[in-house]
Design a protein around this motif. Structure first.
Motif, mmCIF file in Angstrom:
data_model
loop_
_atom_site.group_PDB
_atom_site.id
_atom_site.type_symbol
_atom_site.label_atom_id
_atom_site.label_comp_id
_atom_site.label_asym_id
_atom_site.label_seq_id
_atom_site.Cartn_x
_atom_site.Cartn_y
_atom_site.Cartn_z
ATOM 1 N N LYS A 12 -15.251 -11.115 -6.779
ATOM 2 C CA LYS A 12 -16.568 -11.687 -7.062
ATOM 3 C C LYS A 12 -16.970 -11.458 -8.519
ATOM 4 O O LYS A 12 -17.698 -12.267 -9.096
ATOM 5 N N ALA A 13 -16.466 -10.336 -9.105
ATOM 6 C CA ALA A 13 -16.786 -10.034 -10.498
ATOM 7 C C ALA A 13 -15.759 -10.628 -11.455
ATOM 8 O O ALA A 13 -15.844 -10.413 -12.666
ATOM 9 N N ALA A 14 -14.770 -11.358 -10.889
ATOM 10 C CA ALA A 14 -13.681 -11.950 -11.690
ATOM 11 C C ALA A 14 -12.944 -10.880 -12.492
ATOM 12 O O ALA A 14 -12.523 -11.088 -13.631
ATOM 13 N N ASP A 15 -12.787 -9.695 -11.881
ATOM 14 C CA ASP A 15 -12.086 -8.576 -12.508
ATOM 15 C C ASP A 15 -10.627 -8.620 -12.052
ATOM 16 O O ASP A 15 -10.268 -8.085 -10.984
ATOM 17 N N ALA A 16 -9.759 -9.245 -12.860
ATOM 18 C CA ALA A 16 -8.369 -9.444 -12.448
ATOM 19 C C ALA A 16 -7.603 -8.125 -12.376
ATOM 20 O O ALA A 16 -6.810 -7.903 -11.448
ATOM 21 N N SER A 17 -7.832 -7.223 -13.336
ATOM 22 C CA SER A 17 -7.104 -5.953 -13.334
ATOM 23 C C SER A 17 -7.482 -5.100 -12.126
ATOM 24 O O SER A 17 -6.615 -4.515 -11.468
ATOM 25 N N GLY A 18 -8.786 -5.023 -11.818
ATOM 26 C CA GLY A 18 -9.216 -4.268 -10.646
ATOM 27 C C GLY A 18 -8.688 -4.884 -9.370
ATOM 28 O O GLY A 18 -8.293 -4.173 -8.426
ATOM 29 N N ALA A 19 -8.682 -6.205 -9.297
ATOM 30 C CA ALA A 19 -8.163 -6.877 -8.109
ATOM 31 C C ALA A 19 -6.664 -6.587 -7.940
ATOM 32 O O ALA A 19 -6.161 -6.418 -6.823
ATOM 33 N N ARG A 20 -5.942 -6.514 -9.073
ATOM 34 C CA ARG A 20 -4.497 -6.222 -9.001
ATOM 35 C C ARG A 20 -4.247 -4.862 -8.376
ATOM 36 O O ARG A 20 -3.374 -4.698 -7.508
ATOM 37 N N VAL A 21 -5.021 -3.858 -8.796
ATOM 38 C CA VAL A 21 -4.853 -2.504 -8.259
ATOM 39 C C VAL A 21 -5.145 -2.491 -6.761
ATOM 40 O O VAL A 21 -4.394 -1.903 -5.960
ATOM 41 N N ALA A 22 -6.257 -3.118 -6.350
ATOM 42 C CA ALA A 22 -6.629 -3.120 -4.929
ATOM 43 C C ALA A 22 -5.588 -3.859 -4.096
ATOM 44 O O ALA A 22 -5.243 -3.426 -2.981
ATOM 45 N N LEU A 23 -5.074 -4.978 -4.592
ATOM 46 C CA LEU A 23 -4.093 -5.748 -3.820
ATOM 47 C C LEU A 23 -2.781 -4.986 -3.689
ATOM 48 O O LEU A 23 -2.129 -5.008 -2.623
ATOM 49 N N ASP A 24 -2.382 -4.267 -4.745
ATOM 50 C CA ASP A 24 -1.178 -3.449 -4.656
ATOM 51 C C ASP A 24 -1.326 -2.363 -3.596
ATOM 52 O O ASP A 24 -0.383 -2.053 -2.852
ATOM 53 N N GLU A 25 -2.553 -1.802 -3.514
ATOM 54 C CA GLU A 25 -2.794 -0.774 -2.488
ATOM 55 C C GLU A 25 -2.658 -1.373 -1.099
ATOM 56 O O GLU A 25 -2.113 -0.743 -0.184
ATOM 57 N N LEU A 26 -3.136 -2.594 -0.918
ATOM 58 C CA LEU A 26 -3.031 -3.254 0.392
ATOM 59 C C LEU A 26 -1.562 -3.535 0.736
ATOM 60 O O LEU A 26 -1.146 -3.396 1.895
ATOM 61 N N HIS A 27 -0.749 -3.930 -0.273
ATOM 62 C CA HIS A 27 0.676 -4.127 -0.017
ATOM 63 C C HIS A 27 1.333 -2.828 0.434
ATOM 64 O O HIS A 27 2.175 -2.819 1.352
ATOM 65 N N GLY A 28 0.919 -1.723 -0.168
ATOM 66 C CA GLY A 28 1.483 -0.443 0.232
ATOM 67 C C GLY A 28 1.112 -0.087 1.655
ATOM 68 O O GLY A 28 1.946 0.449 2.409
ATOM 69 N N LEU A 29 -0.140 -0.347 2.040
ATOM 70 C CA LEU A 29 -0.557 -0.079 3.423
ATOM 71 C C LEU A 29 0.223 -0.944 4.396
ATOM 72 O O LEU A 29 0.608 -0.489 5.492
ATOM 73 N N ALA A 30 0.474 -2.187 4.017
ATOM 74 C CA ALA A 30 1.186 -3.092 4.921
ATOM 75 C C ALA A 30 2.612 -2.603 5.181
ATOM 76 O O ALA A 30 3.140 -2.780 6.297
ATOM 77 N N LYS A 31 3.214 -1.983 4.184
ATOM 78 C CA LYS A 31 4.576 -1.488 4.371
ATOM 79 C C LYS A 31 4.616 -0.314 5.347
ATOM 80 O O LYS A 31 5.645 -0.054 5.984
ATOM 81 N N ARG A 32 3.520 0.431 5.448
ATOM 82 C CA ARG A 32 3.498 1.601 6.336
ATOM 83 C C ARG A 32 2.825 1.314 7.679
ATOM 84 O O ARG A 32 2.633 2.212 8.479
ATOM 85 N N MET A 33 2.403 0.054 7.897
ATOM 86 C CA MET A 33 1.658 -0.282 9.120
ATOM 87 C C MET A 33 2.566 -0.211 10.339
ATOM 88 O O MET A 33 3.721 -0.672 10.312
#
Length: 842
Positions: free
Chosen positions: A809-830
Motif C-alpha cells: 500500500k505504501a509502494a515500498d518495494a524493498s520492504g515488500a521484498r523482505v516480507a515476501l522472502d519471509e513468506l517463501h521461507g515459511l512455505a518451505k517449512r509448512m
C-alpha cells in the motif's frame, strides 16, 4: 384639563360655549346689562323717597292723620308693599299703616334691603325720625352671590352655543382637518389594508388613523385624532417601555430619513401583546423640513411566536442529537467490549496459545458469554427501533412465569457472586403455573430490572419477589426487584424511562450499559397490560415493580414456592439432556461456508447426514435429484434467495419440511417466511437447542439424558504439538515446522489441506505483481493470505502477510521484498495434514 375620549370638534364647541357664557355673566356682574330685579329695586327706592317727602307733616300733631291716610292709600295701591310707618328718632311710632310692628325687623344704621327700606326725615337741619316701608321679597333667586335668572340665562347660552357651534364647526373643521382632506375612496382603500397606518404631525399628534389601527385600539378612527402617538404604551424589542425619543417615528422626524423594519411591541384593547414591524416615512413640510410622518404597522406576532417555537424545537432537536450522540458513543464502547473479547480469545485459540484444554475451554466460555452479551445489545437496539416505529408486537401464549423468572435469576447468579452480593427469588403469594403472556418479553423485563439492580448494588443483595395482584376479574402478576444499591433522586426518576436520556451520564461511564433497558422494559410491560414504577429511598435502595396481565386464572393450578423449586430442579436436569435422531438426510443451504460448516457439525453430532448448497438455485437442483428429509434454507443468498427457492420447490409439489434460517428478528418477517412456504424458521445467530428442537418436531428426534461420548482425536506428532503450543513468531525464529492448528481436527483438517494446495499459486502471483510494480494487486493478495492463513490454523503467515500488505500500500518495494522472502521461507517449512491425520512436509 384635557377631556379624554373627545374629538377636536367637541373641544372647540365646549370651549367657545363656556367663553360666551362667561362674558354674559361678567356683564351682568358689572351691571352692564339691565334686569328686572334692578328696575324693581329702583322703583321701590323712588316710592319710599316720595313717601318720606310727604311724611314731614307728621312732625306736627295735626298733620299726622293726613300722613296716615297717604300711607294707607299707598298700601292699598301697591301689592308689594306690606306696611309703612313714621318713627321718631327715639323709636316711637307716630303713624302706621298695616301691621308694621309685626312685620318690621330693625336694621342696623341707615341700611336698607330689597324688602325693608328706611328713609330719614329732617326738621330744622336735624334728624327728626324716619319713614319705614316693608315690601314683599323680590322673588329673584340667587346662588353664589348672583341672581338665578342670570345663571339660567348663562346655562341656556351655554347649551345653545354648544349645539350651534358643534354643528357649525363640523363643516368648518372639514376644511381644516387633514384626515378629511383625504378623498373618501382613498380613505376606504386605507381602511382595507391589514396593516395599521398612522399620520402624525411634528408634535406627534395623530392626524390620520386607518381602521386596522383603530380596531387594534378598540375605538373608532376619529376618536384617535388629536391624540399623541406615544401615549399607547409602546414597548421596545426587549420589553422595556419605549421612550419618546427612541421611537422610530421620532427618529424619522429628527433625521428626515426613512426608518425600516423597526420592531416594537404594543398591547391591544384586550391586553394581548402584539409585535409590529414598523416603517416610518417622513412627509415633507412647506419649509423643507419633515412636517409629519406616515407610520405603517405590520403585525408579525404570529411569525415571532413561530420563531420562538422553532427555536425551542431546534434546541430540543439539538439536545436529542446530543443525547443520541452520547448514546452512540456509549454503544460503540459497549459493542467493542465484547467484540474485543471475542476476537482476542479467538485469535489466542487460532494461534494455539492455549496452554491446556481447561484454559481453552475457559477462553471458549468467555467468547460464548461475550457473544451472548453482544446479541443482547443488538436486540435492545432493534427493539428500540421497533418501539419508535410503532411496530412493537407481543404474543399472548401460554407461559410459565416462575420458570422464566428463575431462569433469569439463575443466569445472573454468576454476576452476583462476582460482585459479592446476593440474588434470590421469592414468591410472596401462590403463583399460577401458566399465564397468557409473552415469555420472551417477560424474560427481557426481568433480566433488565434484575441486571440493573445488580449493576448498581455494591453491598447487600437483590431480591426478585413475584406475587399476584389486581382484582379477581383483572388479575396481574407483579414482580418486585428490590435492591440495596444507590438511591435515585426523585427529580430524576422520570429520566430513567426516556430513550437516550440518562439520569446521570456519569453512572453510564462508571457502570456501562446501553441506557435502553428500562425504556424497553416499560414499553414491554405496558404492551402486556401493565407498567413499571419505581420507588427509591436514600440509604435503603430502590424497588422497581413491573406488572403484566395474566389472563383469566380461574381453574388454573397455583404453585407455592416449594413446588416452583422442584420444577426448577427438573429444568436443571433437563438441561443435561442431548438430542437423538433417526437416520435422516438434511440439505443445508447457505451462502456462508462458515455457517454451513457450523450447522453441518451440529447436525452430525446429532446423528444426521448432511449435504450443502451455497445458493437457492443449487439447492433446487439438488432437491430435484435427491429426496431429503428436511431442508435448512438461508433466506438471503445470491443467485437465488431462499424465498424464491422455497416457492419453486413448493410449486413442484415438494412436501419436504423447509426450515428458514434468517437473520431477521423483526415481527412480521415470520409471516413473510411462512407465506413463502416454509414450515418453520430459526433466527441467527443459531441457538443449537432451538435448531435441534425444531428439527425434532419434523423428524421424530428426542431428548435423552446424559452427554454424548467425547470425540477422540488422533495424537499429534511431537514436532507439530510444539508448533501449536508456541506463538507463530517463535516457530519462525526456531525454524520449526509450520503446522496448522486444525491438522488433527477430524472434520476441519481438509480446509488446511485446501489452503496448502493453493498457497504456491498465490505466492507465485505475488512475485509477478512485485516484479511488475503492481502494488494494488500485491496488496490484495497479501490481504487474502493475512486472513486465510489464520482461518485454517496457519497463524505464522499472519504477521509477514500483514507487513507485505502495508508495504504494498505504501509502494515500498524493498520492504515488500523482505516480507515476501519471509513468506517463501515459511512455505518451505509448512506441514500439510494428511487424510488420516498424520502430518507430512510440503
Amino acid at each position: 384639563m384635557k377631556l379624554k375620549g373627545f374629538n377636536t370638534r367637541t373641544y372647540l364647541s365646549v370651549g367657545l360655549s363656556f367663553l360666551v357664557a362667561s362674558i354674559l355673566l361678567a356683564g351682568a356682574f358689572f351691571g352692564l346689562v339691565p334686569d328686572r330685579a334692578s328696575a324693581l329695586r329702583e322703583g321701590r327706592t323712588a316710592l319710599s323717597e316720595l313717601a318720606a317727602a310727604s311724611s314731614t307733616g307728621a312732625i306736627n300733631p295735626e298733620g299726622a292723620p293726613r300722613v296716615e291716610a297717604m300711607l294707607t292709600f299707598m298700601l292699598e295701591r301697591n301689592k308689594d308693599l306690606r306696611s309703612a310707618a313714621v318713627r321718631r328718632a327715639d323709636g316711637t311710632l307716630v303713624v302706621t299703616a298695616g301691621e308694621h310692628d309685626k312685620i318690621w325687623r330693625p336694621l342696623a344704621g341707615d341700611r336698607s334691603t330689597d324688602e325693608q327700606i328706611q328713609v330719614p326725615i329732617w326738621a330744622n337741619k336735624a334728624r327728626w325720625g324716619q319713614l319705614e316701608m316693608a315690601f314683599k321679597p323680590t322673588g329673584v333667586p340667587t346662588a353664589f352671590g348672583m341672581e338665578m335668572p342670570w345663571l339660567y340665562l348663562a346655562g341656556f347660552m351655554l347649551v345653545a352655543c354648544f349645539s350651534s357651534l358643534y354643528f357649525y364647526l363640523a363643516r368648518m373643521l372639514r376644511h381644516l382637518d387633514p384626515s378629511q382632506a383625504v378623498p373618501g375612496r382613498v380613505r376606504a382603500a386605507l381602511d382595507t389594508l391589514a396593516e395599521g397606518l398612522l399620520v402624525i404631525d411634528r408634535k406627534h399628534t395623530i392626524v390620520l388613523a386607518n381602521q386596522a389601527f383603530a380596531t387594534l385600539m378598540g375605538v373608532p378612527p376619529e376618536r384617535l385624532l388629536g391624540r399623541q402617538a406615544g401615549e399607547f404604551g409602546w414597548l421596545a424589542p426587549d420589553g422595556a417601555p419605549l421612550s419618546k425619543d427612541a421611537a422610530p417615528w421620532s427618529t424619522a422626524l429628527r433625521k428626515g430619513e426613512l426608518q425600516r423594519d423597526c420592531m416594537v411591541h404594543l398591547a391591544d384593547s384586550a391586553s394581548k401583546l402584539h409585535t409590529f414591524k414598523v416603517n416610518c416615512s417622513p412627509i415633507s413640510g412647506g419649509d423643507g423640513k419633515p412636517g409629519g410622518v406616515l407610520i405603517s404597522f405590520d403585525d408579525v406576532t404570529q411569525l415571532e411566536e413561530n420563531k420562538v417555537e422553532l427555536r425551542k424545537a431546534k434546541e430540543e432537536a439539538e439536545a436529542a442529537n446530543r443525547a443520541k450522540s452520547d448514546f452512540l458513543a456509549n454503544m460503540s464502547h459497549e459493542i467493542r467490549t465484547p467484540m474485543n473479547a471475542i476476537l482476542g480469545f479467538t485469535e489466542v485459540l487460532k494461534r494455539g496459545w492455549g496452554k491446556s484444554e481447561r484454559e481453552a475451554r475457559k477462553h471458549l466460555d468467555t467468547i460464548h458469554s461475550s457473544g451472548k452479551h453482544l446479541i443482547e445489545l443488538i436486540n435492545d437496539i432493534l427493539d428500540l427501533s421497533k418501539v419508535e416505529a410503532g411496530r412493537m408486537e407481543v404474543e399472548r401464549i401460554d407461559c410459565e412465569p416462575h420458570l422464566v423468572i428463575r431462569e433469569v435469576v439463575k443466569v445472573l447468579q454468576a454476576r452476583a457472586r462476582e460482585k459479592g452480593v446476593t440474588l434470590a427469588f421469592e414468591a410472596a403469594t401462590p403463583l399460577p403455573a401458566k399465564i397468557q403472556s409473552d415469555p420472551g418479553r417477560l424474560r427481557q423485563i426481568v433480566t433488565n430490572l434484575a441486571g440493573n439492580a445488580l449493576k448498581f448494588t455494591e453491598r447487600g443483595g437483590v431480591r426478585v419477589v413475584a406475587r399476584v395482584t389486581g382484582t379477581r376479574t383483572a388479575p396481574q402478576l407483579a414482580i418486585d426487584v428490590i435492591d440495596t444499591g444507590i438511591c435515585i433522586p426523585a427529580d430524576k426518576v422520570d429520566k430513567l424511562f426516556r430513550a437516550f436520556v440518562q439520569a446521570d451520564t456519569s453512572v453510564t461511564r462508571k457502570f456501562g450499559g446501553t441506557g435502553l433497558g428500562l425504556v424497553l422494559s416499560r414499553n414491554f410491560a405496558r404492551a402486556l397490560g401493565g407498567d413499571i414504577v419505581v420507588t427509591s429511598e436514600a440509604g435503603k435502595g430502590s424497588t422497581f415493580t413491573a406488572t403484566i396481565d395474566t389472563g383469566p386464572l380461574a381453574g388454573l393450578r397455583m404453585l407455592d414456592p416449594a413446588e416452583a423449586a422442584r420444577v426448577e430442579e427438573e429444568v436443571a436436569a433437563d438441561a443435561q439432556a442431548r438430542w437423538e435422531f433417526p437416520a435422516r438426510r438434511i440439505l443445508v443451504v447457505d451462502d456462508g461456508p462458515e455457517n454451513r460448516e457450523l450447522v453441518t457439525l451440529v447436525l452430525a453430532e446429532a446423528g444426521l447426514t448432511t449435504e450443502e448448497a451455497e445458493n437457492g438455485q443449487i439447492a433446487v437442483d439438488m432437491a430435484a435429484r435427491t429426496a431429503y428429509d428436511a431442508i435448512l434454507m438461508d433466506m438471503s443468498m445470491p443467485v437465488m434467495d431462499g424465498y424464491t427457492a422455497t416457492k419453486v420447490l413448493r410449486g413442484r409439489g415438494s412436501k419436504v419440511p423447509i426450515i428458514a434460517l434468517t437473520a431477521h428478528a423483526m415481527k412480521g418477517f415470520e409471516q413473510e417466511i411462512l407465506a413463502a412456504g416454509c414450515t418453520g424458521y430459526v433466527t441467527k445467530p443459531i441457538d443449537i437447542d432451538v435448531l435441534l428442537g425444531t428439527l425434532a418436531e419434523k423428524l421424530g428426534g428426542r431428548r435423552v439424558q446424559g452427554a454424548p461420548a467425547p470425540v477422540e482425536e488422533q495424537p499429534v506428532a511431537p514436532s507439530a504439538s510444539a508448533a501449536i503450543a508456541a506463538p507463530a513468531a517463535s516457530a519462525v525464529a526456531d525454524h520449526s515446522p509450520v503446522v496448522s492448528r486444525l491438522a488433527n481436527h477430524p472434520r476441519l483438517r481438509s480446509a488446511a489441506r485446501k489452503f496448502a494446495a493453493r498457497l504456491d499459486e498465490q505466492l507465485a502471483a505475488m512475485e509477478l505483481a512485485l516484479r511488475a510494480g503492481n502494488f494494488p494487486e500485491l496488496a490484495a493478495l497479501a490481504h487474502w493470505l493475512k486472513g486465510a492463513g489464520g482461518t485454517v490454523g496457519y497463524d505464522a503467515y499472519t504477521v509477514p502477510a500483514r507487513t507485505l500488505e502495508g508495504c504494498a500500500k505504501a509502494a515500498d518495494a524493498s520492504g515488500a521484498r523482505v516480507a515476501l522472502d519471509e513468506l517463501h521461507g515459511l512455505a518451505k517449512r509448512m506441514v500439510v495434514p494428511e487424510e488420516e491425520g498424520a502430518v507430512a512436509a510440503a
